[in-house]
Design an enzyme around this catalytic site. Sequence first.
Site: not given
Ligand SMILES: [Zn+2]
Length: 308
Positions: A122, A159, A161, A243
């Site tokens: 990120h 992931d 996200h 996740d």
């Molecule tokens: Zn994540």
Amino acid sequence: MTTALITHDECLSHVTPPGHPEQVARLEHVLAALSGKDLLRVEAPMGADANILRVHPQRHIDHVRGSAPIEGWVQMDGDTYMSPGSLKAALRAVGGAVRAVDMVIAGEAQNAFVATRPPGHHAETAKTMGFCLFGNVAIAAKHALDHHGLTRVAVVDFDVHHGNGTQDLLWDEPRVRFVSSHQFPLWPGTGAADETGAHNNVLNVPLDMGTGSQGFRRAMEAQVLPAVDGFAPELILVSAGFDAHRDDPLAQLNLVEEDFAWVTRELCALARTHAQGRLVSCLEGGYDLQALARSAAEHVDALIAAGA
Ligand SMILES: [Zn+2]
């Protein structure tokens, strides 16, 4: 050939405030789950500024370095904190990813899992974000290109996200194909299918809330794996966040451990076809401690099987 496990105790010194999901116990659980496995264990070196400068400006390095507190915590952004040990941990995470690339290119290992924290996918060009300080995987990709002279590197991010940071850092890099699957919509809000990079080098594969094993595998087989295959990468990097597991508290996909093993096998098969088997996987998210540990163990078992 073998599978390397690259980590460092200093990654346990990056301490977040009580109740923060990106906690020390994550890495402890992952390492416990990997104990006893047939791995070449390597200490992550400290990443150098020269590595980081391939994707972040000096002012970002200076900002992170200058923010590290003497005690307690400093809040870098809405979700990201630094403790006194965070800078060294972040540099180990950078250095571990870079060392892993060096090892697989030198033939010291067939593939590698980099078990470090803080995560990286990120962190944007001049912005910490979402528990991340530096873009570990993007830095590793640039190292493979600029230091080792590779011409095509694939980065696959499963992931839950969107890897907004990796996308930002590699947006204008035609030598990289970045492919991210993620729940959408979900924080950080980016990762729509129409975000395709400056050179059509980015592929985003949004997944609806509630997507399970079948939907995930279908999306991988229809979009992610062909995008990697068609690029014929000389190295595959993986942003391995766990996740998307059904037990994870931060998102609503419904994968199980075997899905992570499956996608790992598929990516290792592509690495074998195009990249002499060279694959480097770096830990990103995963916030249910038991699901994270079991998923990482299955992921690494698949790496070991591919490297044997
Ligand atoms: Zn994540």
